[in-house]
Enzyme design. Structure first.
Site, PDB file in Angstrom:
ATOM      1  N   THR A  32       0.846  -1.207   0.000  1.00  0.00           N
ATOM      2  CA  THR A  32       0.000   0.000   0.000  1.00  0.00           C
ATOM      3  C   THR A  32       0.881   1.256   0.000  1.00  0.00           C
ATOM      4  O   THR A  32       0.628   2.210  -0.747  1.00  0.00           O
ATOM      5  CB  THR A  32      -0.938  -0.003   1.230  1.00  0.00           C
ATOM      6  OG1 THR A  32      -1.461  -1.316   1.410  1.00  0.00           O
ATOM      7  CG2 THR A  32      -2.080   0.975   1.051  1.00  0.00           C
ATOM      8  N   GLY A  87       1.466   1.571   6.004  1.00  0.00           N
ATOM      9  CA  GLY A  87       0.467   0.499   6.021  1.00  0.00           C
ATOM     10  C   GLY A  87       0.460  -0.227   7.356  1.00  0.00           C
ATOM     11  O   GLY A  87       1.176   0.145   8.292  1.00  0.00           O
ATOM     12  N   GLU A 108      10.190   1.365  10.721  1.00  0.00           N
ATOM     13  CA  GLU A 108       8.858   1.988  10.633  1.00  0.00           C
ATOM     14  C   GLU A 108       8.483   2.621  11.964  1.00  0.00           C
ATOM     15  O   GLU A 108       7.948   3.739  12.010  1.00  0.00           O
ATOM     16  CB  GLU A 108       7.810   0.939  10.232  1.00  0.00           C
ATOM     17  CG  GLU A 108       7.967   0.476   8.792  1.00  0.00           C
ATOM     18  CD  GLU A 108       7.017  -0.655   8.425  1.00  0.00           C
ATOM     19  OE1 GLU A 108       6.580  -0.685   7.274  1.00  0.00           O
ATOM     20  OE2 GLU A 108       6.715  -1.513   9.276  1.00  0.00           O
TER      21      GLU A 108
HETATM   22  C1  5RP Z   1       5.948  -3.777   6.526  1.00  0.00           C
HETATM   23  C2  5RP Z   1       4.629  -3.377   7.075  1.00  0.00           C
HETATM   24  C3  5RP Z   1       3.560  -3.081   6.075  1.00  0.00           C
HETATM   25  O1  5RP Z   1       3.139  -1.762   6.253  1.00  0.00           O
HETATM   26  C4  5RP Z   1       2.429  -4.046   6.311  1.00  0.00           C
HETATM   27  O2  5RP Z   1       2.952  -5.372   6.171  1.00  0.00           O
HETATM   28  C5  5RP Z   1       1.277  -3.825   5.334  1.00  0.00           C
HETATM   29  O3  5RP Z   1       1.681  -4.191   4.051  1.00  0.00           O
HETATM   30  P1  5RP Z   1       0.695  -4.153   2.793  1.00  0.00           P
HETATM   31  O4  5RP Z   1       0.352  -2.725   2.538  1.00  0.00           O
HETATM   32  O5  5RP Z   1       1.526  -4.791   1.694  1.00  0.00           O
HETATM   33  O6  5RP Z   1      -0.519  -4.984   3.120  1.00  0.00           O
HETATM   34  O7  5RP Z   1       4.404  -3.290   8.259  1.00  0.00           O
HETATM   35  O8  5RP Z   1       6.831  -4.149   7.561  1.00  0.00           O
END
Ligand code: 5RP
Length: 232
Positions: A32, A87, A108
């Protein structure tokens, strides 16, 4: 394109519209966030946005920002971030999160917690009443410690699994050179307490519980062919 990807596109586009010229932006990771970075690059190219700078949360976001012409700065060169957009794998009604599906949760958490405002972008499948009910909790560990950390995570009531790589032999190695354990808890009733308990285990770098960090959650949904983005 499948419906979940369409929902991700919807919410990423809505978040991209919240960005203003001159902002210092935390750039999240995952599919995302990748769409968001592409949309931000497009807004810059079209002249709608000027003078934005990104703080990446991973090699992925740094590589994408470079590809789409967004200048980058590192965490140690700044004292705040205007807005972080990222995300999540699971979101509860209190805006607490599980993150780390892409093994990027350590950086993050650094970036998202440094932001004046942190917006989460998810598709509707990520909502849950209790964290842990749909997604295991990612825990980044120093490689030498993985076995004893798994024992400690078992003592805390979870079923831990060392995350294995796809198209690389052996375990997933994070951007920091560590391993990731996915701990299945079933349901996490006290996320703040569990977050600090796990981070207290020797050898743990960071876990994927983000408690009290998100200011706003944007949810993309397509139901009976009707598309919407709701905020809470
Ligand atoms: C990566 C994350 C991502 O934000 C989380 O996995 C969501 O990913 P996606 O948008 O592909 O569903 O925490 O470490």
């Amino acid at each position: 394109m499948d419906v979940q990807t369409q929902m991700k596109e919807l919410v990423a586009e809505a978040a991209a519209q919240k960005v203003e010229s001159g902002m210092l932006l935390g750039l999240g990771s995952g599919s995302t966030a990748a769409i968001l970075i592409e949309r931000l690059g497009r807004r810059c190219r079209d002249g709608e946005l000027t003078d934005i700078t990104g703080v990446p949360t991973s090699f992925q976001s740094s590589q994408l920002a470079t590809q789409y012409g967004i200048p980058l700065i590192s965490l140690n060169e700044i004292d705040h971030i205007d807005l972080a957009i990222d995300g999540a794998d699971e979101v509860d009604p209190e805006k607490n999160l599980i993150k780390g599906g892409g093994a990027c949760h350590t950086r993050e958490k650094l970036v998202d917690s440094r932001a004046d405002r942190f917006i989460v972008v998810v598709d509707a499948t990520k909502l849950s009443d209790t964290l842990g009910s749909t997604f295991p909790l990612p825990v980044e560990v120093v490689p030498d410690a993985y076995r004893q950390v798994m024992d400690s995570l078992r003592d805390l009531g979870s079923e831990p699994h060392l995350r294995m790589a796809v198209r690389k032999a052996g375990p997933v190695v994070t951007d920091q050179g560590n391993f990731v354990i996915d701990a299945k808890f079933g349901s996490i009733d006290e996320p703040a307490d569990l977050e600090s308990r796990i981070n207290n285990i020797p050898g743990v770098l960071e876990n994927g519980l983000f408690v009290g960090l998100a200011d706003e959650v944007l949810v993309g949904r397509i139901e009976d062919g009707v598309a919407s983005v709701r905020s809470f």
